[in-house]
Write a protein that holds these residues in place. Structure first.
Motif: not given
Length: 423
Positions: A299-306, A355-371
């Motif tokens: 709705r915001a006109g953005r692509r779904v990241p990852g 893509n790899v950005d989504l997989a990397l986001a799973v890793f960072t979000a799972s271990h208390g890391m920043s965005a």
């Protein structure tokens, strides 16, 4: 036979006209002059100052080179880069002919880097940062405002490390690789610690962990981080890598070439993309459903990241390998479920894969890391690939990375502009 050799010698010794040169190369006469402007041919005025002439041996050598490289001789201005480093073929990618995902799964980041640089596997390879380099980088980073982004800090660290390396202008392979083995651990260890009691280890992944998370790592999580670094070492001519090759073409030293790559990496369509996916996953976890989150993005006109990658029809092989490794981490279950929910939601109407950005986001979000942690991982990992591309470019003709501009402005001559209020 002797008559043929004599005739060939006479042909090589003589000068060719522009028309003869164009015919031999199979191009138009104007293309011949484009070759001259690129430094690929040299011209000389003909007798009486009429027209240009070309050395037959040089023309024939260019013709052979164009045939050997498969380069379209009619498009000398087309930017085409020969590389022996990375091949993307179908839904797989290879480092020097070896499956890159398998290489990263079985070998450390340092070993993958050495393979890309030298074509030789160095079991147990380790990189060390000289204290002088590390101290200079930390002092420079310490002078930045607290809100500085990680990639800002990495760029400053690279510049600071360069200033204490008197050999940085030596572009020989031995010297450049020496700088690389020093720079990468400097980048990994110069960032501020998330927890002051964290003890650095020798591998790059272990040094980097304390800069990304306040949590104590387990062996399995460290191994996934190490694998992520190995998977991200190189990916052909991404935008940041092209910037590195342009810098290296101008014979910028390795630190400056890496700085060029770090500058491009900050774009939201490149290294920062994993941060957008990280924030999305946290929102999915908070709301318990990917549907409204995906709807808000669209709705915001953005692509779904990852999701999606222009080079792969199926799933990004880097994501595939990283997801498989994340399956073994209990801490990643929630973020993995959220990622699968995002993919399944978008799959109702589109054929986009993770893509790899989504997989990397799973890793960072799972271990208390920043965005921004994913961008930091990407930057440190890709430094090895940038060095490999810089080395390749140092072996090419200098300043070849210069496409021709096509002027589309008003035709000259135009009158001089007048100052405001001037009559």
């Amino acid at each position: 036979m002797r008559d043929q050799e004599s005739a060939l010698a006479q042909q090589v010794a003589r000068r060719l006209s522009t028309k003869e040169t164009a015919e031999l190369l199979g191009v138009k006469p104007e293309t011949v002059y484009a070759y001259v402007s690129r430094g690929q041919l040299t011209s000389r005025r003909g007798q009486g100052g009429r027209g240009s002439t070309f050395d037959a041996a040089e023309v024939e050598a260019l013709a052979r080179r164009n045939r050997r490289e498969g380069k379209p001789s009619s498009r000398p201005d087309e930017l085409s880069v020969r590389t022996r480093l990375t091949l993307i073929d179908g839904d797989r990618y290879f480092f020097r002919g070896v499956d890159a995902a398998q290489l990263a799964a079985r070998h450390s980041y340092e070993e993958v880097a050495e393979w890309l640089w030298t074509g030789t596997l160095h079991p147990g390879a380790r990189f060390s940062a000289p204290q002088e380099s590390l101290s200079a980088a930390r002092r420079a980073i310490g002078a930045l405002p607290e809100h500085s982004r990680p990639v800002d800090r990495l760029r400053v660290a690279a510049v600071a490390a360069a200033t204490v390396d008197p050999l940085r202008y030596d572009l020989s392979e031995e010297s450049v690789l020496g700088a690389a083995r020093s720079l990468i651990p400097t980048l990994a260890a110069a960032l501020p610690l998330q927890r002051s009691t964290y003890a650095d280890g020798q591998p790059i992944a272990q040094r980097l962990w304390g800069r990304l998370s306040h949590k104590e790592p387990d062996d399995a999580s460290l191994r996934v981080l190490d694998m992520a670094l190995g998977l991200l070492v190189d990916h052909d001519l991404a935008a940041s890598t092209l910037a590195v090759r342009v810098a290296a073409s101008a014979r910028a030293h390795a630190y400056a070439a890496v700085s060029a790559g770090l500058g491009v990496l900050e774009g939201p369509l490149h290294g920062a993309a994993s941060g957008l996916a990280h924030r999305m996953l946290l929102e999915v976890l908070d709301r318990g459903n990917a549907g409204p989150v995906v709807a808000d993005e669209l709705r915001a006109g953005r692509r779904v990241p990852g999701l999606g990658h222009r080079l792969y029809k199926g799933e990004d092989p880097r994501a595939q390998a990283l997801f498989a490794a994340l399956e073994e981490l209990p801490a990643a279950r929630g973020a993995l479920t959220a990622a699968r929910d995002v993919v399944a939601t978008t799959a109702r109407h589109t054929d986009l894969h993770a893509n790899v950005d989504l997989a990397l986001a799973v890793f960072t979000a799972s271990h208390g890391m920043s965005a921004e942690a994913g961008e930091t991982i990407f930057a440190v990992a890709r430094t090895a690939g940038w060095i490999a591309h810089a080395l390749e470019e140092y072996g090419e003709r200098p300043l070849r990375m210069r496409p021709t501009g096509h002027y589309v402005g008003v035709r000259p001559p135009q009158p001089l502009p007048s100052s405001p209020g001037q009559k």
